[in-house]
Enzyme design. Structure first.
Site, PDB file in Angstrom:
ATOM      1  N   HIS A 117       9.177  16.929   2.534  1.00  0.00           N
ATOM      2  CA  HIS A 117       8.975  18.092   1.650  1.00  0.00           C
ATOM      3  C   HIS A 117       8.673  19.363   2.416  1.00  0.00           C
ATOM      4  O   HIS A 117       8.022  20.261   1.895  1.00  0.00           O
ATOM      5  CB  HIS A 117       7.862  17.788   0.634  1.00  0.00           C
ATOM      6  CG  HIS A 117       8.233  16.689  -0.306  1.00  0.00           C
ATOM      7  ND1 HIS A 117       7.311  16.020  -1.078  1.00  0.00           N
ATOM      8  CD2 HIS A 117       9.430  16.118  -0.605  1.00  0.00           C
ATOM      9  CE1 HIS A 117       7.937  15.092  -1.801  1.00  0.00           C
ATOM     10  NE2 HIS A 117       9.218  15.137  -1.534  1.00  0.00           N
ATOM     11  N   THR A 192       0.059   7.658  -1.901  1.00  0.00           N
ATOM     12  CA  THR A 192       1.021   8.358  -2.749  1.00  0.00           C
ATOM     13  C   THR A 192       1.104   7.690  -4.109  1.00  0.00           C
ATOM     14  O   THR A 192       1.027   6.483  -4.238  1.00  0.00           O
ATOM     15  CB  THR A 192       2.425   8.435  -2.096  1.00  0.00           C
ATOM     16  OG1 THR A 192       3.313   9.130  -2.973  1.00  0.00           O
ATOM     17  CG2 THR A 192       2.997   7.067  -1.778  1.00  0.00           C
ATOM     18  N   ASN A 217      -4.032   2.234  -1.262  1.00  0.00           N
ATOM     19  CA  ASN A 217      -4.367   3.231  -2.282  1.00  0.00           C
ATOM     20  C   ASN A 217      -5.591   2.715  -3.037  1.00  0.00           C
ATOM     21  O   ASN A 217      -5.608   1.540  -3.410  1.00  0.00           O
ATOM     22  CB  ASN A 217      -3.177   3.385  -3.251  1.00  0.00           C
ATOM     23  CG  ASN A 217      -3.274   4.629  -4.098  1.00  0.00           C
ATOM     24  OD1 ASN A 217      -4.343   4.969  -4.625  1.00  0.00           O
ATOM     25  ND2 ASN A 217      -2.171   5.342  -4.222  1.00  0.00           N
TER      26      ASN A 217
HETATM   27  C1  BV8 Z   1      15.216  16.642  -5.917  1.00  0.00           C
HETATM   28  C2  BV8 Z   1       6.062  21.027  -2.947  1.00  0.00           C
HETATM   29  C3  BV8 Z   1      17.562  16.757  -6.167  1.00  0.00           C
HETATM   30  C4  BV8 Z   1       5.481  21.027  -1.619  1.00  0.00           C
HETATM   31  C5  BV8 Z   1       6.447  19.028  -4.189  1.00  0.00           C
HETATM   32  C6  BV8 Z   1      14.391  17.173 -13.441  1.00  0.00           C
HETATM   33  C7  BV8 Z   1      14.849  18.320 -12.799  1.00  0.00           C
HETATM   34  C8  BV8 Z   1      14.838  18.464 -11.420  1.00  0.00           C
HETATM   35  C9  BV8 Z   1      14.389  17.432 -10.639  1.00  0.00           C
HETATM   36  C10 BV8 Z   1      13.933  16.303 -11.282  1.00  0.00           C
HETATM   37  C11 BV8 Z   1      13.937  16.150 -12.664  1.00  0.00           C
HETATM   38  N1  BV8 Z   1      13.425  14.918 -12.969  1.00  0.00           N
HETATM   39  C12 BV8 Z   1      13.102  14.291 -11.833  1.00  0.00           C
HETATM   40  C13 BV8 Z   1      13.414  15.114 -10.814  1.00  0.00           C
HETATM   41  C14 BV8 Z   1      13.249  14.850  -9.445  1.00  0.00           C
HETATM   42  C15 BV8 Z   1      11.918  15.469  -9.025  1.00  0.00           C
HETATM   43  C16 BV8 Z   1      10.838  14.474  -9.382  1.00  0.00           C
HETATM   44  O1  BV8 Z   1      10.794  13.422  -8.794  1.00  0.00           O
HETATM   45  N2  BV8 Z   1       9.983  14.801 -10.356  1.00  0.00           N
HETATM   46  C17 BV8 Z   1       8.968  13.823 -10.747  1.00  0.00           C
HETATM   47  C18 BV8 Z   1       7.616  14.519 -10.894  1.00  0.00           C
HETATM   48  C19 BV8 Z   1       9.427  13.140 -12.016  1.00  0.00           C
HETATM   49  N3  BV8 Z   1      12.071  15.632  -7.608  1.00  0.00           N
HETATM   50  C20 BV8 Z   1      12.529  16.790  -7.117  1.00  0.00           C
HETATM   51  O2  BV8 Z   1      12.721  17.784  -7.753  1.00  0.00           O
HETATM   52  C21 BV8 Z   1      12.822  16.755  -5.624  1.00  0.00           C
HETATM   53  N4  BV8 Z   1      14.137  17.270  -5.412  1.00  0.00           N
HETATM   54  O3  BV8 Z   1      15.168  15.648  -6.580  1.00  0.00           O
HETATM   55  O4  BV8 Z   1      16.377  17.288  -5.588  1.00  0.00           O
HETATM   56  C22 BV8 Z   1      17.725  17.429  -7.501  1.00  0.00           C
HETATM   57  C23 BV8 Z   1      18.036  18.774  -7.529  1.00  0.00           C
HETATM   58  C24 BV8 Z   1      18.231  19.381  -8.764  1.00  0.00           C
HETATM   59  C25 BV8 Z   1      18.118  18.640  -9.947  1.00  0.00           C
HETATM   60  C26 BV8 Z   1      17.770  17.296  -9.907  1.00  0.00           C
HETATM   61  C27 BV8 Z   1      17.555  16.687  -8.677  1.00  0.00           C
HETATM   62  C28 BV8 Z   1      11.828  17.607  -4.870  1.00  0.00           C
HETATM   63  C29 BV8 Z   1      10.510  16.868  -4.789  1.00  0.00           C
HETATM   64  C30 BV8 Z   1       9.504  17.658  -3.947  1.00  0.00           C
HETATM   65  C31 BV8 Z   1       8.743  18.561  -4.839  1.00  0.00           C
HETATM   66  N5  BV8 Z   1       7.725  19.250  -4.059  1.00  0.00           N
HETATM   67  N6  BV8 Z   1       5.563  19.854  -3.642  1.00  0.00           N
HETATM   68  C32 BV8 Z   1       4.020  21.370  -1.771  1.00  0.00           C
HETATM   69  O5  BV8 Z   1       3.718  22.430  -2.329  1.00  0.00           O
HETATM   70  O6  BV8 Z   1       3.208  20.542  -1.323  1.00  0.00           O
HETATM   71  S1  BV8 Z   1       5.881  17.708  -5.079  1.00  0.00           S
HETATM   72  C33 BV8 Z   1       4.371  17.125  -4.580  1.00  0.00           C
HETATM   73  O7  BV8 Z   1       4.384  15.730  -4.979  1.00  0.00           O
HETATM   74  C34 BV8 Z   1       4.094  17.111  -3.101  1.00  0.00           C
HETATM   75  O8  BV8 Z   1       5.208  17.335  -2.290  1.00  0.00           O
HETATM   76  C35 BV8 Z   1       3.606  15.685  -2.895  1.00  0.00           C
HETATM   77  O9  BV8 Z   1       3.767  15.296  -1.609  1.00  0.00           O
HETATM   78  C36 BV8 Z   1       4.480  14.956  -3.824  1.00  0.00           C
HETATM   79  C37 BV8 Z   1       4.075  13.529  -4.127  1.00  0.00           C
HETATM   80  O10 BV8 Z   1       2.718  13.509  -4.523  1.00  0.00           O
HETATM   81  P1  BV8 Z   1       1.736  12.528  -3.712  1.00  0.00           P
HETATM   82  O11 BV8 Z   1       1.807  12.900  -2.274  1.00  0.00           O
HETATM   83  O12 BV8 Z   1       2.036  11.135  -4.088  1.00  0.00           O
HETATM   84  O13 BV8 Z   1       0.320  12.975  -4.248  1.00  0.00           O
HETATM   85  P2  BV8 Z   1      -0.355  12.559  -5.632  1.00  0.00           P
HETATM   86  O14 BV8 Z   1      -1.495  13.487  -5.861  1.00  0.00           O
HETATM   87  O15 BV8 Z   1       0.698  12.415  -6.681  1.00  0.00           O
HETATM   88  O16 BV8 Z   1      -0.947  11.084  -5.357  1.00  0.00           O
HETATM   89  C38 BV8 Z   1      -2.001  10.950  -4.440  1.00  0.00           C
HETATM   90  C39 BV8 Z   1      -2.296   9.460  -4.352  1.00  0.00           C
HETATM   91  O17 BV8 Z   1      -3.306   9.270  -3.351  1.00  0.00           O
HETATM   92  C40 BV8 Z   1      -2.849   8.854  -5.644  1.00  0.00           C
HETATM   93  O18 BV8 Z   1      -2.144   7.669  -5.937  1.00  0.00           O
HETATM   94  C41 BV8 Z   1      -4.314   8.543  -5.304  1.00  0.00           C
HETATM   95  O19 BV8 Z   1      -4.752   7.348  -5.937  1.00  0.00           O
HETATM   96  C42 BV8 Z   1      -4.239   8.346  -3.820  1.00  0.00           C
HETATM   97  N7  BV8 Z   1      -5.477   8.615  -3.081  1.00  0.00           N
HETATM   98  C43 BV8 Z   1      -6.479   9.460  -3.409  1.00  0.00           C
HETATM   99  N8  BV8 Z   1      -7.434   9.419  -2.436  1.00  0.00           N
HETATM  100  C44 BV8 Z   1      -6.999   8.530  -1.496  1.00  0.00           C
HETATM  101  C45 BV8 Z   1      -5.758   8.020  -1.903  1.00  0.00           C
HETATM  102  N9  BV8 Z   1      -5.069   7.118  -1.181  1.00  0.00           N
HETATM  103  C46 BV8 Z   1      -5.625   6.689  -0.036  1.00  0.00           C
HETATM  104  N10 BV8 Z   1      -6.820   7.120   0.433  1.00  0.00           N
HETATM  105  C47 BV8 Z   1      -7.521   8.048  -0.273  1.00  0.00           C
HETATM  106  N11 BV8 Z   1      -8.717   8.466   0.204  1.00  0.00           N
END
Ligand code: BV8
Ligand code: ZN
Length: 254
Positions: A117, A192, A217
């Site tokens: 990303h 994640t 996790n």
């Molecule tokens: C793409 C920016 C092709 C960077 C981020 C409709 C239209 C368009 C796209 C889509 C659509 N429907 C679906 C999609 C695809 C979409 C997607 O997947 N959406 C999801 C939400 C349904 N993906 C995209 O758009 C991607 N591009 O598909 O391109 C395309 C093109 C056009 C049209 C269609 C497709 C782009 C994805 C990247 C987006 N950018 N951020 C920034 O500012 O940082 S997203 C954001 O989420 C971050 O990048 C982050 O890395 C990512 C994932 O999140 P996580 O890292 O998992 O973090 P989260 O908070 O969710 O979870 C944390 C976890 O840690 C938890 O489980 C927690 O329990 C755990 N935790 C907590 N403490 C601890 C721990 N674990 C261990 N130890 C601890 N101490």
């Protein structure tokens, strides 16, 4: 408690691949996205992490990334980051894939990190893609004079070099990550929620290609039912225990 089966799987693996998310940086003090106190509980992803949001209100998006940059500039890698850097020196073939943009893996000594990303340090022109390095002060001055960072070549808007929703991931990064998932013997999904695609597809690809998949996790995720083992804990302690046990078993086997 780390099961001996996981340790022997890592020790007998030729290739280990790891996918990390925001959770691995949580213990460094960097907010995650989807935890109850996460960024998405306070900010809207589509307003702040999408091209539409940027074009609609570039000032707001710049301020949000500057806010996150300030946090990232003030934190250090934690033991989870260091443990993975150590593990990469123990296993024959190690691929680290991250969704994070904070570069804490690199700060902990990991090399060749696959950043799916992008990263929060670099910027580029939204129009001609020319890279732009700003001394932070210039950006902050821009805000105070309500001047947005502009491209010195074409005058276009400059943006952070992260991948926003709706944007394609860097092709090389994604294909290297997919290749690693399909050829590894052990795949770790660490910190994640496994909700954002195409990154979230990687553990499933690894599993279908025959890898032993382990999730680290403190919570269950949508991926949990599919993994071979879920280490339910914070990544800093869990990864430290895993690497210590792997190294101890290797010593014993010598
Ligand atoms: C793409 C920016 C092709 C960077 C981020 C409709 C239209 C368009 C796209 C889509 C659509 N429907 C679906 C999609 C695809 C979409 C997607 O997947 N959406 C999801 C939400 C349904 N993906 C995209 O758009 C991607 N591009 O598909 O391109 C395309 C093109 C056009 C049209 C269609 C497709 C782009 C994805 C990247 C987006 N950018 N951020 C920034 O500012 O940082 S997203 C954001 O989420 C971050 O990048 C982050 O890395 C990512 C994932 O999140 P996580 O890292 O998992 O973090 P989260 O908070 O969710 O979870 C944390 C976890 O840690 C938890 O489980 C927690 O329990 C755990 N935790 C907590 N403490 C601890 C721990 N674990 C261990 N130890 C601890 N101490
Ligand atoms: Zn330009």
């Amino acid at each position: 408690m780390i099961p001996p089966l996981l340790i022997s799987k890592v020790n007998s693996a030729k290739s280990v691949a790891v996918l990390t998310g925001a959770g691995i940086s949580a213990e460094s003090g960097v907010a995650t996205f989807r935890d109850p106190d996460g960024l998405w509980s306070r900010f809207s992803p589509l307003e702040l992490a999408s091209m539409d949001g940027f074009l609609a209100n570039p000032d707001r998006v710049w301020e949000w990334y500057e806010y996150r940059r300030a946090i990232i500039n003030s934190v250090q890698p934690n033991d989870g980051h260091f443990a993975l850097a150590e593990l990469s020196r123990v296993v024959p073939q190690f691929t680290l894939i991250t969704q994070n943009v904070d570069r804490l893996h690199q700060a902990a000594g990991s090399r060749d990190v696959i950043e799916l990303h992008g990263n929060l340090i670099d910027n580029h022109c939204q129009r001609c893609h020319a890279p732009h390095v700003f001394p932070d002060q210039d950006i902050l001055n821009g805000f105070t004079q309500k001047k947005l960072p502009r491209c010195s070549f074409c005058g276009g808007l400059v943006r952070p070099s992260v991948v926003w929703f709706g944007e394609n991931l860097p092709t090389d990064a994604l294909s290297s990550a997919e290749q690693a998932a399909l050829t590894c013997d052990v795949f770790f999904s660490i910190g994640t929620s496994a909700e954002v695609y195409p990154a979230a597809q990687l553990p499933y690809s690894a599993k279908s290609a025959g890898a032993f998949v382990c999730e680290v996790n403190p919570n269950e995720t949508i991926l949990t039912p599919f993994v071979d083992f879920h280490v339910r804990g914070q990544s800093a302690q869990a990864l430290r225990e895993i690497v210590t046990a792997v190294k101890a078993e290797r010593e014993f086997q010598k």
